[in-house]
Write an enzyme that holds these catalytic residues in place. Structure first.
Site, PDB file in Angstrom:
ATOM      1  N   ARG A   1      26.181  73.468  54.298  1.00  0.00           N
ATOM      2  CA  ARG A   1      24.956  72.776  54.667  1.00  0.00           C
ATOM      3  C   ARG A   1      25.172  71.849  55.847  1.00  0.00           C
ATOM      4  O   ARG A   1      25.945  70.899  55.766  1.00  0.00           O
ATOM      5  CB  ARG A   1      24.584  71.891  53.483  1.00  0.00           C
ATOM      6  CG  ARG A   1      23.246  72.159  52.920  1.00  0.00           C
ATOM      7  CD  ARG A   1      22.910  71.129  51.909  1.00  0.00           C
ATOM      8  NE  ARG A   1      23.735  71.195  50.708  1.00  0.00           N
ATOM      9  CZ  ARG A   1      23.798  70.218  49.819  1.00  0.00           C
ATOM     10  NH1 ARG A   1      23.142  69.108  50.005  1.00  0.00           N
ATOM     11  NH2 ARG A   1      24.557  70.352  48.751  1.00  0.00           N
TER      12      ARG A   1
ATOM     13  N   SER B   1      21.681  63.979  47.687  1.00  0.00           N
ATOM     14  CA  SER B   1      20.598  64.907  48.009  1.00  0.00           C
ATOM     15  C   SER B   1      20.585  65.285  49.491  1.00  0.00           C
ATOM     16  O   SER B   1      19.679  65.964  49.947  1.00  0.00           O
ATOM     17  CB  SER B   1      19.250  64.329  47.584  1.00  0.00           C
ATOM     18  OG  SER B   1      19.076  63.058  48.117  1.00  0.00           O
ATOM     19  N   GLU B   2      21.581  64.836  50.264  1.00  0.00           N
ATOM     20  CA  GLU B   2      21.646  65.258  51.666  1.00  0.00           C
ATOM     21  C   GLU B   2      22.999  65.946  51.923  1.00  0.00           C
ATOM     22  O   GLU B   2      23.297  66.946  51.302  1.00  0.00           O
ATOM     23  CB  GLU B   2      21.347  64.075  52.584  1.00  0.00           C
ATOM     24  CG  GLU B   2      19.912  63.568  52.314  1.00  0.00           C
ATOM     25  CD  GLU B   2      19.408  62.545  53.294  1.00  0.00           C
ATOM     26  OE1 GLU B   2      19.460  62.798  54.501  1.00  0.00           O
ATOM     27  OE2 GLU B   2      18.966  61.468  52.841  1.00  0.00           O
ATOM     28  N   SER B   3      23.839  65.376  52.790  1.00  0.00           N
ATOM     29  CA  SER B   3      25.074  66.114  53.112  1.00  0.00           C
ATOM     30  C   SER B   3      26.101  66.084  51.979  1.00  0.00           C
ATOM     31  O   SER B   3      26.987  66.939  51.918  1.00  0.00           O
ATOM     32  CB  SER B   3      25.682  65.569  54.396  1.00  0.00           C
ATOM     33  OG  SER B   3      24.825  65.898  55.461  1.00  0.00           O
TER      34      SER B   3
END
Ligand code: HEC
Ligand code: HEC
Length: 350
Positions: free
Chosen positions: A80, A144-146
């Site tokens: 991601r 919830s991000e990287s």
């Protein structure tokens, strides 16, 4: 966050008072004069100037920031990149990904755009911070991000990739890789993500930049009090408001700013989102509960102000919001040669 609470209380009271006065009136059918519309907005909505505000695409720190933004190495399992969620060719968000991840129960909040963040007073849906640099540091390690485990692991990961040494060296005059420098470079790159829109041209004097219907929509956006909350250069991002002031928000699982402040007055308080490029950033709301912009306008007006907009009003406001759709800075966002293409719908968030 004391100032945010103040803003929350003041505007809510003023709005409820204002709402009583405008209930029931329907869309005016005459086209307002361009100058009249300009006069309404020019005090609150500082247009983005024509002169290029973005740094040059090949400035060394911007080049490094771009390489980092597109690099999947900045996630634990290398699946991601920032760009996979904040797809720059799709106005800095990724609707397919958000919907799929929501349906799988993996993404609680909608992915906001990363364009035009420079003028925002509050960051993220819950308004957790006041500056882009601080938020960027959080994004690297937020689950919830990287989702990198910690700051050291970010540095360690980048040190293991040979092409970064020279990029850091030209950006900072020596090749030390530090967490602060990673954040500085990502921030510098993001500051250049600006989209000028027809509405900016209009405010700066081009009468033809908005159609007759958009001019009518612009007047309605002001008359229906939208501009009391959606204000500032980004048409939002300036204050917290309770989601569901008049009609409770149907989904009460996410309590918004309360989760940060633990102040009961902040239950269901969310940042009033910026509306630049909103026509391109479906789905809508923190819980992605609307896929259509028209439905989002209808729902928010009902929930915040207890007001029904008729078909014509919804159509005109939607057309006006499309005048906030800007031109993507295509050179600035060109993926570096090392980046893999985004996998919009096939990635996972675990
Ligand atoms: C898995 C998807 C995902 C990835 C990967 C991701 N983000 Fe985000 N980003 C989000 C979500 C979801 C939010 C909103 C979170 C919230 O409000 O609680 C967000 C919010 C933001 C914001 C705040 C925007 C605003 O309107 O206030 C910035 C800035 C940001 N991310 C930058 C980044 C950067 C830089 C990276 C890479 C280091 C990154 N993000 C990686 C999903 C992602
Ligand atoms: C009382 C303040 C307030 C008023 C008035 C208001 N809004 Fe909002 N608006 C919000 C808040 C808060 C949200 C975020 C709700 C959430 O998702 O939690 C929002 C969300 C939105 C969204 C979704 C944006 C996105 O990216 O998901 C749109 C579109 C919108 N508003 C348009 C309007 C329009 C058009 C009007 C006037 C008819 C209006 N709003 C009036 C506070 C307000």
């Amino acid at each position: 966050m004391k100032f945010a609470l103040n803003i929350l209380c003041k505007t809510t009271a003023a709005l409820l008072a204002a709402t009583l006065g405008v209930q029931g009136s329907s869309a005016d059918t005459s086209t307002p004069k361009a100058e009249t519309v300009r006069r309404i907005y020019i005090e609150f909505f500082k247009p983005i100037p024509k002169s290029d505000v973005a740094p040059k695409p090949d400035t060394p720190i911007v080049k490094l920031g771009r390489a980092l933004f597109f690099d999947r190495a900045l996630s634990p399992d290398r699946t991601r990149s920032c760009n996979d969620c904040h797809d720059l060719s799709r106005y800095g968000t990724n609707g397919d990904f958000a919907i799929k991840a929501r349906d799988e129960g993996k993404l609680r909040r909608d992915v906001p755009s990363v364009y035009n963040l420079g003028t925002l007073k509050l960051m993220g849906w819950a308004g957790v911070g006041t500056d882009l640099r601080g938020y960027t540091a959080t994004a690297l390690t937020s689950a919830s991000e990287s989702a990198m485990p910690d700051r050291d692991s970010v540095v360690k990961r980048l040190k293991s990739i040979p092409r970064y040494r020279p990029l850091f060296a030209s950006a900072f005059n020596d090749d030390a890789i530090t967490f602060n420098r990673v954040v500085d470079a990502l921030t510098a790159f993001q500051r250049g993500l600006v989209t000028r829109a027809p509405f900016d041209d209009f405010l700066l004097g081009n009468d033809k930049a908005l159609s007759a219907a958009q001019l009518r929509g612009a007047v309605l956006f002001d008359r229906r009090n939208c501009s009391a909350c959606h204000t500032g250069t980004a048409i939002g991002g300036q204050m917290l408001q309770k989601a569901g002031i008049v009609r409770p928000w149907p989904n009460q699982k996410d309590l918004g700013h309360f989760e940060v402040s633990k102040n009961p007055a902040h239950k269901m308080a969310f940042r009033v989102p910026p509306l630049r490029n909103v026509a391109k950033t479906a789905p809508y709301f923190h819980d992605h509960s609307s896929r259509s912009l028209r439905r989002a306008i209808r729902d928010i007006t009902l929930r915040e102000q207890g007001m029904y907009l008729d078909f014509d009003e919804l159509r005109l406001i939607e057309l006006f919001l499309d005048s906030l759709t800007g031109r993507l800075p295509t050179d600035y966002i060109k993926p570096p040669a090392t980046a893999s293409p985004p996998t919009s719908t096939s990635q996972s968030t675990d």
